[in-house]
Design an enzyme around this catalytic site. Structure first.
Site, mmCIF file in Angstrom:
data_model
loop_
_atom_site.group_PDB
_atom_site.id
_atom_site.type_symbol
_atom_site.label_atom_id
_atom_site.label_comp_id
_atom_site.label_asym_id
_atom_site.label_seq_id
_atom_site.Cartn_x
_atom_site.Cartn_y
_atom_site.Cartn_z
ATOM 1 N N TYR A 142 -9.567 28.961 -26.803
ATOM 2 C CA TYR A 142 -10.017 27.710 -27.418
ATOM 3 C C TYR A 142 -9.643 27.628 -28.894
ATOM 4 C CZ TYR A 142 -12.889 26.924 -23.238
ATOM 5 O OH TYR A 142 -13.322 26.726 -21.946
ATOM 6 N N LYS A 192 -9.972 39.401 -16.562
ATOM 7 C CA LYS A 192 -8.921 39.193 -15.550
ATOM 8 C C LYS A 192 -7.850 40.253 -15.825
ATOM 9 C CE LYS A 192 -7.045 36.849 -12.159
ATOM 10 N NZ LYS A 192 -7.522 37.029 -10.780
ATOM 11 N N ASP A 225 -12.607 35.924 -10.992
ATOM 12 C CA ASP A 225 -12.617 35.169 -9.734
ATOM 13 C C ASP A 225 -13.695 35.715 -8.798
ATOM 14 O OD1 ASP A 225 -10.990 37.393 -9.882
ATOM 15 O OD2 ASP A 225 -9.450 36.669 -8.522
ATOM 16 N N ASP A 249 -17.670 30.043 -20.794
ATOM 17 C CA ASP A 249 -17.914 28.599 -20.745
ATOM 18 C C ASP A 249 -18.092 28.163 -19.286
ATOM 19 O OD1 ASP A 249 -18.041 25.934 -21.336
ATOM 20 O OD2 ASP A 249 -15.916 25.700 -21.832
ATOM 21 N N ASP A 253 -21.963 27.631 -16.943
ATOM 22 C CA ASP A 253 -22.316 26.363 -16.279
ATOM 23 C C ASP A 253 -22.577 26.597 -14.790
ATOM 24 O OD1 ASP A 253 -22.263 24.827 -18.496
ATOM 25 O OD2 ASP A 253 -20.651 23.487 -17.845
#
Ligand code: NAD
Length: 358
Positions: A142, A192, A225, A249, A253
């Site tokens: 970001y 990852k 994942d 992020d 959620d």
């Protein structure tokens, strides 16, 4: 003890929910012998109306001098058409940056008495869930370099970069380990690493730092994942989870959804000092503002986290959590968590009931 708390009520339901949290904090002060001083400051849309900016310098200065900051929420229809950098939300990014807050901690807690509100099968959540996601907040993709261009064939392309340095990973690992010390002493680190070089550095650094500074903490790695699957398959297996900005992020959620109610979830942002920013995860809910139906529990929990994580008042934190639990066990519900057979109460009544139980 004396504690100076800056209160950024903000817009929409912000002032109502902050009032609920202040009521509960005052009761905690009475009961445990603390003096909480509150100074209300402007941020967001109300600040644009009064000063022409979403974050006045006075707010920044006073937040930096305070012992900690409680925030309601910002934004609303009235300011929706302003350009990006003049919008109320700009105030939020500004205060996080001014306070150098590099971590975001979001506990996704599903209270046993609200297990039926979860979209997951009752059996998976009947004993409650509490996943504490510690997200790196001011680094990674970001904030990395990005570019948008057109190649020699006229084809548009764009790229963003995920970049983390060892010190950035170490400081967020420290926050996660400190949190885990007060809980299960287990940290799950999400990355990852099977594909990304930045994740391989993340994984190595988290392990090395935790082993050196927190030998009593166990660190387990989960690929992002797989984590996304596990949150819906068996959310109760997790406690403290540490991850990068983008993964945090998305996963926070997802974890929030498992709890079934946005009005019950709090979050904190911390940096190197004890002075943090504590807030509900929801927004300013302009659709219900001024009707006294907003659920104040997320903001009350944010205030409780402030007591625990900025002021080290763990008994006071537990007193608030237990008070919320008792009120829910006695079947009181605000409209957003109401189900048939329960007792519907207004937002201010809910805060009164919780304060009475302290
Ligand atoms: P929202 O979280 O404000 O509302 C989403 C839905 O949840 C609405 O139906 C609302 O009524 C309900 N809701 C939210 N909090 C509730 C509570 N405490 N009790 C009961 N119901 C509650 O999200 P939105 O509608 O997408 O955004 C509204 C405004 O808030 C926008 O201007 C947005 O930019 C802003 N926003 C601010 C923050 C923040 O200040 N941290 C975060 C998200 C959105």
């Amino acid at each position: 003890m004396n504690y100076n708390i800056a209160v950024l009520d903000g817009d929409g339901i912000g002032p109502e929910i902050c009032a609920g949290a202040i009521k509960v904090l005052n009761k905690v002060g009475e009961k445990f012998g603390h003096n909480f001083n509150f100074e209300h400051l402007y941020i967001g849309g109300c600040s644009i109306d009064k000063f022409g900016t979403p974050l006045p310098q006075e707010t920044i200065d006073k937040c930096l001098k305070s012992d900690s900051v409680l925030l309601g929420a910002v934004g609303g229809y009235k300011w929706d058409n302003l350009p990006g950098n003049e919008r109320p939300e700009k105030g939020l990014l500004g205060i996080r940056k001014a306070m150098n807050l590099y971590s975001n901690i979001r506990p996704a807690k599903l209270w046993k008495s609200l297990a039926k509100a979860s979209p997951l099968k009752y059996d998976l959540v009947k004993n409650g869930v509490e996943i504490i996601i510690v997200r790196e907040l001011i680094g990674g993709i970001y904030f990395g370099e990005r570019y948008k261009g057109v190649d020699e064939n006229g084809v548009e392309y764009a790229w963003d970069t995920e970049k983390y340095s060892v010190p950035e990973i170490e400081r967020i690992t420290k926050i996660a380990c400190e949190m885990a010390l007060k809980r299960s002493k287990k940290v799950v680190s999400v990355d990852k690493a099977n594909v990304l070089e930045s994740s391989r550095l993340w994984r190595k650094t988290v392990h090395e730092y935790a082993a050196k500074h927190y030998p009593e903490i166990t660190v387990e790695d989960v690929l992002v994942d797989n984590m996304a699957m596990q949150i819906v398959k068996n959310p109760a297996q997790f406690d403290v989870v540490v991850t990068s900005n983008i993964f945090g992020d998305i996963l926070s959620d997802e974890a929030a959804q498992v709890t079934g109610s946005i009005g019950m979830l709090a979050s904190s942002s911390l940096g190197d000092s004890k002075c943090g920013l504590y807030e509900p995860i929801h927004g300013s809910a302009p659709d219900i503002a001024g009707k006294d139906i907003a659920n104040p529990i997320a903001t009350i929990l944010a205030a409780a986290m402030m007591l625990r994580d900025s002021f080290d008042l763990t008994d006071e934190y537990a007193a608030i959590e237990n008070a919320i639990q008792s009120v829910l066990d006695e079947n009181f519900r605000t409209a957003d968590i109401y189900e048939e057979g329960k007792i519907k109460v207004s937002g201010s009544k809910m805060a009164d009931l919780i304060a009475q139980k302290i």
